[in-house]
Design a protein around this motif. Structure first.
Motif, PDB file in Angstrom:
ATOM      1  N   UNK A  54       0.905  -1.097   0.021  1.00  0.00           N
ATOM      2  CA  UNK A  54      -0.086  -0.058  -0.011  1.00  0.00           C
ATOM      3  C   UNK A  54       0.746   1.480   0.007  1.00  0.00           C
ATOM      4  N   UNK A  55       1.981   1.383   0.892  1.00  0.00           N
ATOM      5  CA  UNK A  55       2.767   2.381   1.024  1.00  0.00           C
ATOM      6  C   UNK A  55       4.042   2.545   0.082  1.00  0.00           C
ATOM      7  N   UNK A  56       4.542   1.203  -0.298  1.00  0.00           N
ATOM      8  CA  UNK A  56       5.468   1.157  -0.989  1.00  0.00           C
ATOM      9  C   UNK A  56       6.879   0.998  -0.265  1.00  0.00           C
ATOM     10  N   UNK A  57       6.670   1.064   1.091  1.00  0.00           N
ATOM     11  CA  UNK A  57       8.085   1.203   2.042  1.00  0.00           C
ATOM     12  C   UNK A  57       8.562  -0.358   1.969  1.00  0.00           C
ATOM     13  N   UNK A  58       9.780  -0.234   1.867  1.00  0.00           N
ATOM     14  CA  UNK A  58      10.487  -1.544   1.681  1.00  0.00           C
ATOM     15  C   UNK A  58      10.732  -2.045   3.106  1.00  0.00           C
ATOM     16  N   UNK A  59      10.719  -3.292   3.249  1.00  0.00           N
ATOM     17  CA  UNK A  59      10.615  -3.743   4.833  1.00  0.00           C
ATOM     18  C   UNK A  59      11.790  -4.766   4.823  1.00  0.00           C
ATOM     19  N   UNK A  60      12.134  -5.594   4.250  1.00  0.00           N
ATOM     20  CA  UNK A  60      13.000  -6.577   4.549  1.00  0.00           C
ATOM     21  C   UNK A  60      13.751  -7.181   3.038  1.00  0.00           C
ATOM     22  N   UNK A  61      14.838  -7.400   3.282  1.00  0.00           N
ATOM     23  CA  UNK A  61      15.678  -7.816   2.035  1.00  0.00           C
ATOM     24  C   UNK A  61      16.538  -9.143   2.306  1.00  0.00           C
ATOM     25  N   UNK A  62      16.823  -9.846   1.541  1.00  0.00           N
ATOM     26  CA  UNK A  62      17.662 -10.880   1.351  1.00  0.00           C
ATOM     27  C   UNK A  62      18.267 -11.556   0.546  1.00  0.00           C
ATOM     28  N   UNK A  63      19.709 -11.930   0.339  1.00  0.00           N
ATOM     29  CA  UNK A  63      20.035 -12.641  -0.898  1.00  0.00           C
ATOM     30  C   UNK A  63      19.828 -14.006  -0.644  1.00  0.00           C
ATOM     31  N   UNK A  64      19.590 -14.872  -1.840  1.00  0.00           N
ATOM     32  CA  UNK A  64      19.208 -16.204  -1.851  1.00  0.00           C
ATOM     33  C   UNK A  64      19.812 -17.026  -2.976  1.00  0.00           C
ATOM     34  N   UNK A  65      20.615 -18.081  -2.789  1.00  0.00           N
ATOM     35  CA  UNK A  65      21.350 -18.672  -3.714  1.00  0.00           C
ATOM     36  C   UNK A  65      20.612 -20.075  -3.825  1.00  0.00           C
ATOM     37  N   UNK A  66      19.619 -20.327  -4.758  1.00  0.00           N
ATOM     38  CA  UNK A  66      19.058 -21.507  -4.946  1.00  0.00           C
ATOM     39  C   UNK A  66      19.868 -22.715  -5.447  1.00  0.00           C
ATOM     40  N   UNK A  67      19.739 -23.925  -4.747  1.00  0.00           N
ATOM     41  CA  UNK A  67      20.349 -25.114  -5.387  1.00  0.00           C
ATOM     42  C   UNK A  67      19.934 -25.525  -6.825  1.00  0.00           C
ATOM     43  N   UNK A  68      20.750 -26.219  -7.541  1.00  0.00           N
ATOM     44  CA  UNK A  68      20.243 -26.669  -8.910  1.00  0.00           C
ATOM     45  C   UNK A  68      19.191 -27.815  -8.462  1.00  0.00           C
ATOM     46  N   UNK A  69      18.200 -27.868  -9.187  1.00  0.00           N
ATOM     47  CA  UNK A  69      17.417 -28.814  -9.039  1.00  0.00           C
ATOM     48  C   UNK A  69      16.428 -29.069 -10.243  1.00  0.00           C
ATOM     49  N   UNK A  70      15.901 -30.170 -10.283  1.00  0.00           N
ATOM     50  CA  UNK A  70      15.095 -30.937 -11.386  1.00  0.00           C
ATOM     51  C   UNK A  70      13.970 -31.537 -10.981  1.00  0.00           C
ATOM     52  N   UNK A  71      12.760 -31.045 -11.199  1.00  0.00           N
ATOM     53  CA  UNK A  71      11.392 -31.694 -10.891  1.00  0.00           C
ATOM     54  C   UNK A  71      11.376 -33.157 -11.256  1.00  0.00           C
ATOM     55  N   UNK A  72      10.665 -33.888 -10.596  1.00  0.00           N
ATOM     56  CA  UNK A  72      10.464 -35.390 -11.237  1.00  0.00           C
ATOM     57  C   UNK A  72       9.894 -35.438 -12.432  1.00  0.00           C
ATOM     58  N   UNK A  73       8.936 -34.674 -12.838  1.00  0.00           N
ATOM     59  CA  UNK A  73       8.223 -34.570 -14.278  1.00  0.00           C
ATOM     60  C   UNK A  73       9.253 -34.462 -14.973  1.00  0.00           C
ATOM     61  N   UNK A  74      10.213 -33.531 -15.167  1.00  0.00           N
ATOM     62  CA  UNK A  74      11.353 -33.228 -16.133  1.00  0.00           C
ATOM     63  C   UNK A  74      12.240 -34.423 -16.274  1.00  0.00           C
ATOM     64  N   UNK A  75      12.756 -34.844 -14.968  1.00  0.00           N
ATOM     65  CA  UNK A  75      13.467 -36.108 -14.848  1.00  0.00           C
ATOM     66  C   UNK A  75      12.909 -37.326 -15.775  1.00  0.00           C
ATOM     67  N   UNK A  76      11.762 -37.494 -15.172  1.00  0.00           N
ATOM     68  CA  UNK A  76      10.941 -38.505 -16.019  1.00  0.00           C
ATOM     69  C   UNK A  76      11.076 -38.354 -17.624  1.00  0.00           C
ATOM     70  N   UNK A  77      10.618 -37.147 -17.889  1.00  0.00           N
ATOM     71  CA  UNK A  77      10.692 -36.901 -19.516  1.00  0.00           C
ATOM     72  C   UNK A  77      12.004 -37.083 -19.961  1.00  0.00           C
ATOM     73  N   UNK A  78      12.932 -36.737 -19.187  1.00  0.00           N
ATOM     74  CA  UNK A  78      14.357 -36.887 -19.984  1.00  0.00           C
ATOM     75  C   UNK A  78      14.868 -38.366 -19.829  1.00  0.00           C
ATOM     76  N   UNK A  79      13.840 -39.384 -19.025  1.00  0.00           N
ATOM     77  CA  UNK A  79      14.455 -40.774 -19.034  1.00  0.00           C
ATOM     78  C   UNK A  79      15.556 -40.722 -17.888  1.00  0.00           C
TER      79      UNK A  79
END
Lengths: 436, 316
Positions: free
Chosen positions: A163-188
């Motif tokens: 509503x006000x546009x006020x910035x509250x919190x921030x954080x850097x995130x490094x996601x791990x490499x991952x693959x969904x089951x669906x894609x893993x099955x798709x690729x065999x």
């Protein structure tokens, strides 16, 4: 008599002196440029022919989890079994912005409920860029699961008051490499219906040159594209130079009004603006579903590019016809076809070879140009030009995708040009020696 | 001289007719027809549209109509943009392409002639080597790659400066012209400097150059009157094909730099199969290029009288 004529005819290169029968010294052809460019050409041919046997990735296989991945993207990824809707576990709310889990399939964030804030807005930005980045969600709950096209890089999440546009919190995130089951099955990579354990690590075939914007292996695509580019680059000139030579030879040998008429026609075809009509003919031939578009490309090139060699050969034939050794052969009773094959052809062959070696880079360029504007080969067939066309769309974020195919085009064009230069110099020098 | 001009003009006119005819029959050989769309069309609407575009007549009659309209300078109406005349499209977008093309040719001409001259003056020394390496690089790298690299450079430059020094794409101000024109002219520049180098080398070792030097001509006068004027002639002959190259090269450059020129429009028309626009622009471009070649030929005949005497070669 006939024997000496043969000896002479084979050893003369566009010479106009009869008495020069001594064997000609072979010019020094193995200059560094020639050696290097020959090696480059051989390497390119090996790359597109043997390469796919060694690097057995399907050039049209898409890795959804690895869109525009770099060469250093991790080879082992986590298998994500469940990536449905998410709620934070019940309990004490966190003190600050907390990351429950972060991988390239989803990033789960939770933050403390703040007084007076009704709606939160979540921003996501690449950590190395300034600014808040993309506003990815607005929510009234103090948690969020981000599943929006995550890739393997550091993100900065910012929570703001919607509503006000006020910035509250921030954080850097490094996601791990991952693959969904669906894609893993798709690729065999994972057999369907045989999953045990909550987490599992998968090892992927690496991508030495990264993947493109659709997650396809760039190395495999360069090999597949190179096959198209070099095929068109060699076959099209082969066809149109052969046709042009036959046309020019007939005009030159027939002479008279046939020659006049043929050369008028050549003048008109030469006057057609080349690339304009290439595009026009490509449209006119059309590509049906399931066709790769290589044949129309070659036919269009054949229709427009033959006049150059026709002119060249006709001029040569006219010059040769009045050469003493040809007349001598005629006097000796050598038949027409034999005169052409054994006395005239060896004399024009070097010139045809030079024309051919210069036509190859031109044909590669033409194919690249047409594929680049979308008038070349049609997907899933690809070529270096088509790869450039794909690459220019992601130029600002991933220049590699344009530069790699561009490098291959440039190197092959350069190698063939240098080779052509060397061949021309060699034949010129031979002619020069013969004249001296 | 008049006979020479008349001959060139006549062969130019026949060539344009040939281009128009080839275009017409090529476009009518296209499988399917221009009115086929994804939406099914009622027969009434279809016959209306066919009548509007003259598709209901036999092919020969359509051809006559096409030629007749073309002689009156009327290229018809666009298929994809209803009610937009091809003439208007050309009138609106061609000047932009022309400005870009002229700037590119000028850059190529000035750059090519100077680079070629420098290379010839310093034959086999480092300026010559540098020029020749640059020439080979510029000839081997496709135009669209150079355009992409130029954009990357501009972006990096703007980022480093923290403000927009040069616009990355688009059209409008003077600043929009330079980079696309340079990219467009680069290949031509390389080609011209190669020719210029060869012809300058020839002039430098020619007898008349020696004679001028022996008479005491030196400095600027020797260069301008005796060397440059003679050496530049082969470059002038190449101007015709050069302009053709710049025109078609413009397709890609306009596409990448988002310049609303006729080239980009042509490529879009081809991708959308807008038949009348394709035919109109092809004939327009073809006629334009033929005219350029004829004008260059005539001007060359004016500069160098020797050309007129053996001008049996026909067009390029």
């Amino acid at each position: 008599m006939e024997l000496s004529v043969f000896r002479f005819a084979r050893r003369t290169w566009a010479s106009d002196e009869l008495e020069h029968i001594a064997p000609l010294p072979l010019p020094k052809m193995a200059t560094p440029a020639v050696v290097v460019s020959t090696l480059v050409v051989i390497a390119l041919l090996l790359f597109v022919s043997v390469g796919p046997l060694l690097w057995r990735q399907d050039p049209s296989q898409q890795w959804l989890s690895q869109i525009s991945a770099g060469p250093s993207a991790p080879h082992s990824v986590r298998l994500i079994l469940n990536s449905g809707p998410w709620q934070p576990p019940a309990g004490e709310p966190p003190q600050t912005l907390m990351v429950h889990e972060a991988n390239t399939e989803f990033v789960r964030l939770q933050w403390p409920k703040l007084d007076g804030v009704k709606r939160y807005r979540v921003y996501r930005a690449s950590a190395h860029k300034a600014g808040l980045g993309l506003a990815i969600a607005e929510t009234d709950k103090p948690y969020y699961q981000d599943q929006l096209q995550l890739s393997y890089q550091i993100y900065r999440y910012t929570i703001a008051d919607a509503d006000t546009g006020l910035l509250l919190l921030a954080r850097d995130v490094r996601p791990d490499a991952a693959m969904s089951l669906f894609e893993a099955q798709l690729q065999g990579l994972v057999p369907v219906g045989k999953v045990n354990g909550r987490q599992q690590w998968l090892t992927l075939p690496g991508h030495p040159l990264g993947t493109d914007a659709l997650g396809r292996d760039i190395l495999a695509r360069l090999m597949a594209g190179g096959r198209t580019s070099l095929f068109v680059g060699v076959v099209a000139p082969l066809l149109y130079i052969t046709f042009g030579c036959i046309f020019g030879a007939i005009a030159g040998l027939a002479g008279g009004w046939v020659d006049q008429l043929a050369m008028r026609f050549v003048d008109f075809v030469v006057a057609l603006p080349f690339l304009l009509f290439m595009i026009l003919f490509r449209v006119a031939f059309g590509i049906g579903p399931g066709e790769n578009g290589i044949t129309p490309l070659i036919v269009a090139m054949l229709m427009l590019s033959w006049p150059g060699s026709a002119r060249l050969i006709r001029g040569q034939v006219l010059a040769l016809r009045s050469q003493p050794f040809v007349e001598a052969a005629k006097l000796a009773g050598v038949g027409t076809s034999r005169t052409i094959l054994r006395h005239m052809l060896p004399n024009v062959l070097p010139m045809i070879l030079v024309a051919f070696s210069f036509a190859i880079p031109q044909a590669i360029f033409t194919e690249a140009f047409l594929s680049f504007i979308g008038m070349g080969v049609s997907p899933p067939t690809t070529s270096w030009g088509a790869l450039c066309n794909d690459g220019i769309k992601t130029l600002l974020s991933h220049p590699r995708q344009l530069l790699l195919p561009a490098l291959f085009i440039s190197v092959s064009v350069l190698a063939f040009n240098l080779l052509g230069d060397a061949l021309r110099d060699a034949t010129d020098r031979r002619a020069g020696v013969a004249k001296a | 001289m008049l006979k020479f001009i008349a001959k060139r003009l006549l062969s130019g006119a026949i060539t344009i007719w040939f281009i128009a005819t080839a275009t017409f029959f090529a476009m009518h050989a296209v499988p399917g027809d221009p009115l086929t769309q994804e939406k099914a069309m009622s027969p009434a609407v279809r016959s209306q549209l066919e009548a509007r575009y003259g598709l209901d007549k036999p092919l020969i009659e359509q051809y006559q109509l096409f030629l007749n309209n073309m002689l009156h300078g009327d290229f018809g109406i666009s298929f994809t943009q209803e009610n937009r005349k091809v003439n208007d499209i050309i009138r609106e977008h061609f000047p932009i392409s022309a400005i870009l093309g002229i700037t590119a040719v000028l850059i190529a001409l000035v750059g090519g002639v100077s680079a070629g001259t420098v290379a010839a003056y310093y034959r086999n020394r480092w300026p010559d080597r540098m020029v020749m390496v640059a020439v080979i690089a510029a000839i081997s790298v496709p135009g669209f790659v150079i355009a992409g690299l130029a954009q990357l450079t501009i972006v990096a430059m703007n980022n480093a400066a923290g403000k927009t020094l040069l616009p990355v794409a688009g059209w409008g101000g003077v600043n929009h012209i330079w980079v696309p024109a340079l990219v467009l002219g680069l290949g031509t520049m390389a080609y011209l400097s190669r020719i210029m180098r060869a012809s300058m080398l020839e002039v430098l070792s020619a007898d008349f150059n020696m004679a001028a030097k022996a008479k005491g001509v030196h400095g600027w006068r020797l260069f301008w009157h005796h060397q440059l004027r003679n050496a530049v002639l082969p470059v002038v002959t190449e101007l015709g094909p050069t302009i053709a190259g710049v025109t078609t090269g413009g397709f890609v450059v306009e596409l990448i730099f988002a310049i609303p020129g006729l080239g980009r429009y042509f490529v879009q028309a081809v991708q959308q199969l807008d038949y009348t626009v394709i035919m109109g622009t092809t004939v327009f471009y073809g006629a334009f290029l033929v005219l350029v070649v004829v004008v260059v030929d005539i001007s060359y005949g004016l500069i160098d009288p020797r050309i007129r005497l053996h001008s049996g070669g026909g067009g390029r």
